[in-house]
Design a protein around this motif. Sequence first.
Motif, PDB file in Angstrom:
ATOM      1  N   UNK A 197       6.193  -5.992  22.601  1.00 11.14           N
ATOM      2  CA  UNK A 197       5.573  -6.523  21.586  1.00 11.14           C
ATOM      3  C   UNK A 197       4.157  -6.023  21.201  1.00 11.14           C
ATOM      4  N   UNK A 198       3.413  -5.868  22.433  1.00  9.00           N
ATOM      5  CA  UNK A 198       2.230  -5.524  22.372  1.00  9.00           C
ATOM      6  C   UNK A 198       2.163  -4.254  21.622  1.00  9.00           C
ATOM      7  N   UNK A 199       2.813  -3.176  22.012  1.00  6.62           N
ATOM      8  CA  UNK A 199       2.607  -1.795  21.289  1.00  6.62           C
ATOM      9  C   UNK A 199       3.570  -1.646  20.123  1.00  6.62           C
ATOM     10  N   UNK A 204       0.644  -7.769  15.687  1.00 11.09           N
ATOM     11  CA  UNK A 204      -0.496  -8.319  14.738  1.00 11.09           C
ATOM     12  C   UNK A 204      -1.302  -9.062  16.020  1.00 11.09           C
ATOM     13  N   UNK A 205      -2.906  -9.331  15.592  1.00  8.79           N
ATOM     14  CA  UNK A 205      -3.656  -9.885  16.414  1.00  8.79           C
ATOM     15  C   UNK A 205      -3.061 -11.023  17.108  1.00  8.79           C
ATOM     16  N   UNK A 206      -2.330 -12.006  16.341  1.00  3.80           N
ATOM     17  CA  UNK A 206      -1.677 -13.205  16.982  1.00  3.80           C
ATOM     18  C   UNK A 206      -0.537 -12.859  17.901  1.00  3.80           C
ATOM     19  N   UNK A 207       0.293 -11.844  17.787  1.00  2.57           N
ATOM     20  CA  UNK A 207       1.177 -11.566  18.743  1.00  2.57           C
ATOM     21  C   UNK A 207       0.440 -10.847  19.957  1.00  2.57           C
ATOM     22  N   UNK A 245       5.624 -14.293  25.767  1.00  2.00           N
ATOM     23  CA  UNK A 245       6.289 -13.131  25.677  1.00  2.00           C
ATOM     24  C   UNK A 245       7.365 -13.443  24.673  1.00  2.00           C
ATOM     25  N   UNK A 246       8.237 -14.624  24.830  1.00  2.00           N
ATOM     26  CA  UNK A 246       9.465 -14.806  23.798  1.00  2.00           C
ATOM     27  C   UNK A 246       8.724 -15.069  22.341  1.00  2.00           C
ATOM     28  N   UNK A 247       7.402 -15.821  22.138  1.00  2.00           N
ATOM     29  CA  UNK A 247       7.013 -15.899  20.616  1.00  2.00           C
ATOM     30  C   UNK A 247       6.609 -14.648  20.200  1.00  2.00           C
ATOM     31  N   UNK A 248       5.975 -13.878  21.365  1.00  2.00           N
ATOM     32  CA  UNK A 248       5.307 -12.509  20.624  1.00  2.00           C
ATOM     33  C   UNK A 248       6.600 -11.519  20.133  1.00  2.00           C
ATOM     34  N   UNK A 249       7.493 -11.527  21.046  1.00  4.31           N
ATOM     35  CA  UNK A 249       8.690 -10.576  20.434  1.00  4.31           C
ATOM     36  C   UNK A 249       9.602 -11.341  19.695  1.00  4.31           C
ATOM     37  N   UNK A 250       9.418 -12.556  19.319  1.00  2.00           N
ATOM     38  CA  UNK A 250      10.238 -13.260  18.166  1.00  2.00           C
ATOM     39  C   UNK A 250       9.857 -12.755  16.906  1.00  2.00           C
ATOM     40  N   UNK A 251       8.477 -12.485  16.758  1.00  2.00           N
ATOM     41  CA  UNK A 251       7.809 -12.041  15.616  1.00  2.00           C
ATOM     42  C   UNK A 251       7.291 -10.696  15.562  1.00  2.00           C
ATOM     43  N   UNK A 252       7.112  -9.891  16.724  1.00  2.00           N
ATOM     44  CA  UNK A 252       6.686  -8.651  16.646  1.00  2.00           C
ATOM     45  C   UNK A 252       8.074  -7.582  16.855  1.00  2.00           C
TER      46      UNK A 252
END
Length: 380
Positions: A197-199, A204-207, A245-252
């Motif tokens: 998700x980070x790369x 996004x900054x939120x993720x 991490x789940x929320x981040x990859x749910x969106x990124x």
Amino acid sequence: MYVLPAINMVGAGCVNRIGREARRLGGTKALVVASVGEVGEAQAKQIGDILQNAGVDAVLFPKAMPNPTEEVITEGAECYKANNCDMLAAVGGGSAIDAAKGIGIIAANGGEIADYEGSGKVKHVLPPFIAVATTAGTGSEVTQFAVISDKSHKKLTIVDRHMVPTISVNDPEMMLSMPPSLTAATGMDALTHAIEAYVSNKGTPINACKAWQAIKLVADNLPIAVKNGHDITARENMCCASFLAGIAFNNAGLGLVHAMSHPLGGHYNLPHGLCNALLLYAVCKFNLTQETAHLFAEISMALGTGRGWGSDRDNAEAALKAIKDLQHEVGFNKGLKDYGVKRENFSMLAELALLESVGKNNPRRFSKEDVITLYEECYW
Ligand SMILES: [Fe+2]
């Protein structure tokens, strides 16, 4: 748009509050979906008891197997209707929660689960839905994804925001009995979600803030949770990591590690977290380019290896080494060869990896030859 459950509970003992929350959602009778077997039956009973003590009736359905099948989804939806249920609860790892998502789709929309393969095909929102995670890694309790096997055992990936549970629950007390190998595999899955998700091209900054913190929490706590499963602080921090991490990859979205691990796990019946753990280092090395060096340098800070005076490239290289060290520290010291993977299948697996939609947000484009080379690098 940012998609996540409406209510999210994280912390020791929080599962005991789901009865009250179920009542507030207007539920009177819940179908409780859990994994098949003794552990799943006990977990279903525990959740059923909490609900019933709060005045919400519960029908137990501990029948979800790993890679839940279309048959179980159909049976669950029939059970839901026959018992006049008006809400869903799921307790378990990704399989139980994914099964509940499938049951909810059919209960609210009818038809067969194969009708909903792909993205955005679920017309009606699912019933109120409480998802209780018992592993710290898959993130299914917060995501809009489900993987179901159809009649021919082909995996159907369903993506729809209507599937996101209403309430997610990450209670470390539900995870104390996880064996070290499962703790390690699911923890490495959470780390992979956070790094991908980070790369991600959709980052996004939120993720980024969620993924970065998840990476830090995994680095600081996974080795402790693997060594001592009863360390409630390490378990709680891993709950936070998995949730973030789940929320981040749910969106990124995800990337090439998951694109490669899905066919590998499916073909050899290997656990998802294990596959990710074995592939993560090589794919990160592949993804480290001039364009992404600053992202891996930031990841290096989360992993505790970055230096303020170091160049992006040096810090990024240190991140790669830290990922490999962590992989070894939590017990993944073997290559694909030791898990029975056959080299002659790499071409076929690479073709399947190219078809995986999760790979589309990978920061570096890849060819079939690239994927074969990466499988080769992990084969020892
Ligand atoms: Fe995953």
